[in-house]
Design a protein around this motif. Structure first.
Motif, mmCIF file in Angstrom:
data_model
loop_
_atom_site.group_PDB
_atom_site.id
_atom_site.type_symbol
_atom_site.label_atom_id
_atom_site.label_comp_id
_atom_site.label_asym_id
_atom_site.label_seq_id
_atom_site.Cartn_x
_atom_site.Cartn_y
_atom_site.Cartn_z
ATOM 1 N N SER A 62 43.990 40.865 21.922
ATOM 2 C CA SER A 62 45.014 41.895 21.699
ATOM 3 C C SER A 62 45.652 42.351 23.008
ATOM 4 C CB SER A 62 44.406 43.097 20.972
ATOM 5 O OG SER A 62 43.411 43.692 21.786
ATOM 6 N N THR A 63 45.534 41.539 24.051
ATOM 7 C CA THR A 63 46.104 41.888 25.355
ATOM 8 C C THR A 63 47.200 40.906 25.740
ATOM 9 O OG1 THR A 63 43.992 42.820 26.069
ATOM 10 C CG2 THR A 63 45.583 42.302 27.797
ATOM 11 N N VAL A 64 48.320 41.447 26.208
ATOM 12 C CA VAL A 64 49.394 40.649 26.791
ATOM 13 C C VAL A 64 49.289 40.829 28.301
ATOM 14 C CG1 VAL A 64 51.879 40.296 26.976
ATOM 15 C CG2 VAL A 64 50.886 40.983 24.781
ATOM 16 N N TRP A 65 49.180 39.694 29.007
ATOM 17 C CA TRP A 65 49.027 39.694 30.471
ATOM 18 C C TRP A 65 50.295 39.169 31.134
ATOM 19 C CZ3 TRP A 65 44.706 41.655 32.689
ATOM 20 C CH2 TRP A 65 43.534 41.716 31.929
ATOM 21 N N SER A 66 50.667 39.799 32.225
ATOM 22 C CA SER A 66 51.759 39.330 33.068
ATOM 23 C C SER A 66 51.323 39.511 34.516
ATOM 24 C CB SER A 66 53.025 40.137 32.779
ATOM 25 O OG SER A 66 54.090 39.696 33.580
ATOM 26 N N ILE B 69 47.326 48.528 35.224
ATOM 27 C CA ILE B 69 47.420 47.570 36.323
ATOM 28 C C ILE B 69 46.006 47.108 36.643
ATOM 29 C CG2 ILE B 69 48.204 47.189 38.687
ATOM 30 C CD1 ILE B 69 50.429 47.864 36.592
ATOM 31 N N ASP B 70 45.813 45.787 36.729
ATOM 32 C CA ASP B 70 44.487 45.216 36.981
ATOM 33 C C ASP B 70 44.547 44.358 38.240
ATOM 34 O OD1 ASP B 70 42.050 43.713 36.887
ATOM 35 O OD2 ASP B 70 41.958 44.036 34.723
ATOM 36 N N THR B 71 43.659 44.632 39.168
ATOM 37 C CA THR B 71 43.592 43.859 40.414
ATOM 38 C C THR B 71 42.222 43.221 40.632
ATOM 39 O OG1 THR B 71 42.995 45.854 41.647
ATOM 40 C CG2 THR B 71 45.345 45.295 41.554
ATOM 41 N N VAL C 206 42.110 38.402 37.773
ATOM 42 C CA VAL C 206 43.347 37.793 38.281
ATOM 43 C C VAL C 206 43.223 36.277 38.248
ATOM 44 C CG1 VAL C 206 44.835 37.503 40.305
ATOM 45 C CG2 VAL C 206 44.012 39.801 39.668
ATOM 46 N N ASP C 207 42.117 35.730 38.733
ATOM 47 C CA ASP C 207 41.924 34.281 38.746
ATOM 48 C C ASP C 207 41.987 33.694 37.334
ATOM 49 O OD1 ASP C 207 41.639 34.382 41.492
ATOM 50 O OD2 ASP C 207 39.444 34.183 41.453
ATOM 51 N N ARG C 208 41.325 34.347 36.382
ATOM 52 C CA ARG C 208 41.286 33.857 35.000
ATOM 53 C C ARG C 208 42.677 33.890 34.367
ATOM 54 N NH1 ARG C 208 41.012 36.591 30.566
ATOM 55 N NH2 ARG C 208 40.294 38.520 31.532
ATOM 56 N N VAL C 209 43.391 35.002 34.544
ATOM 57 C CA VAL C 209 44.710 35.138 33.932
ATOM 58 C C VAL C 209 45.725 34.208 34.597
ATOM 59 C CG1 VAL C 209 46.620 36.748 33.508
ATOM 60 C CG2 VAL C 209 44.262 37.458 33.055
ATOM 61 N N VAL C 210 45.654 34.065 35.892
ATOM 62 C CA VAL C 210 46.556 33.136 36.582
ATOM 63 C C VAL C 210 46.342 31.716 36.057
ATOM 64 C CG1 VAL C 210 47.067 32.042 38.805
ATOM 65 C CG2 VAL C 210 46.959 34.543 38.617
ATOM 66 N N ALA C 211 45.116 31.328 35.807
ATOM 67 C CA ALA C 211 44.849 29.999 35.230
ATOM 68 C C ALA C 211 45.496 29.870 33.854
ATOM 69 C CB ALA C 211 43.342 29.747 35.143
ATOM 70 N N PRO D 85 49.093 42.162 41.599
ATOM 71 C CA PRO D 85 48.415 42.805 40.487
ATOM 72 C C PRO D 85 48.939 42.317 39.134
ATOM 73 C CG PRO D 85 49.908 44.354 41.548
ATOM 74 C CD PRO D 85 49.949 43.098 42.348
ATOM 75 N N LEU D 86 48.061 42.434 38.142
ATOM 76 C CA LEU D 86 48.414 42.060 36.782
ATOM 77 C C LEU D 86 48.839 43.288 35.997
ATOM 78 C CD1 LEU D 86 45.249 39.934 35.898
ATOM 79 C CD2 LEU D 86 47.476 39.052 36.660
ATOM 80 N N VAL D 87 49.718 43.071 35.036
ATOM 81 C CA VAL D 87 49.999 44.078 34.014
ATOM 82 C C VAL D 87 49.249 43.625 32.777
ATOM 83 C CG1 VAL D 87 51.751 45.095 32.508
ATOM 84 C CG2 VAL D 87 52.260 44.711 34.939
ATOM 85 N N ALA D 88 48.404 44.512 32.258
ATOM 86 C CA ALA D 88 47.645 44.242 31.031
ATOM 87 C C ALA D 88 48.097 45.242 29.981
ATOM 88 C CB ALA D 88 46.148 44.401 31.284
ATOM 89 N N VAL D 89 48.648 44.734 28.884
ATOM 90 C CA VAL D 89 49.089 45.598 27.792
ATOM 91 C C VAL D 89 48.136 45.407 26.618
ATOM 92 C CG1 VAL D 89 50.941 46.177 26.177
ATOM 93 C CG2 VAL D 89 51.496 45.433 28.529
#
Length: 136
Positions: free
Chosen positions: A39-43, A92-94, A99-104, A121-125
Motif C-alpha cells: 500500500s506504499t507508493v515510492w518515489s 521522507i525516508d532516508t 533506499v537501496d531496496r527501493v532504488v532496485a 531521499p525517498l518519498v513514501a506515500v
C-alpha cells in the motif's frame, strides 16, 4: 472502477503527478516516476538537473503530509481513457537499506535509471484510498 483495478492500473502507470500543499496553502504539483509496493507508493530523488537537493515537495510533505498522486492514460480514442488517484499520507525516508531496496525496484521498472544516478531521499506515500475512472 473498483479499488483493486484502480491500484493495478496505477502500479502499471509510467508517471504520476504528486500533489502537495505548501505552508501558505498553495498547491504544488510535480511529475514523478514511482513503484508500488503493497500500500506504499515510492518515489526517489534522481540525478536529473534540479535547482538543488532541498526539494519543495520534501518541505511540503514535512509540513503537511497529506498528498495525492494521479496517474492517467490518454488516448486519441476517448473510450480508452482512465485515471487513478491515490490519496494518502507521505513521509521522507532516508534509511540506507530502504533506499537501496527501493532504488532496485525503480531500476527494474525504469531502464533509464541504469544511466541516471538515483538515491534518497525517498518519498513514501502510504495510500489510504485508490479511486479511479475509466471511459465506457
Amino acid at each position: 472502477m473498483n479499488e483493486a483495478e484502480a491500484r493495478s492500473r496505477f502500479a502499471a502507470g509510467r508517471v504520476a503527478t504528486l500533489a502537495t500543499v505548501d505552508g501558505t496553502g498553495a498547491p504544488h504539483l510535480v511529475p514523478v516516476v514511482f513503484v508500488v509496493e503493497d500500500s506504499t507508493v515510492w518515489s526517489a530523488t534522481d540525478g536529473k538537473p534540479k535547482r538543488g537537493t532541498a526539494l519543495r515537495r520534501h518541505a511540503n510533505i514535512r509540513a503537511r503530509p497529506r498528498v495525492s498522486l494521479l496517474a492517467q492514460h490518454w488516448d486519441e480514442r476517448w473510450d480508452m481513457l482512465w485515471w487513478v488517484r491515490a490519496d494518502g499520507s507521505a513521509r521522507i525516508d532516508t534509511e540506507p537499506s530502504t533506499v537501496d531496496r527501493v532504488v532496485a525496484l525503480l531500476r527494474d521498472k525504469y531502464p533509464q535509471y541504469g544511466t541516471v544516478p538515483v538515491g534518497g531521499p525517498l518519498v513514501a506515500v502510504t495510500v489510504r484510498s485508490w479511486r479511479g475512472w475509466q471511459a465506457g
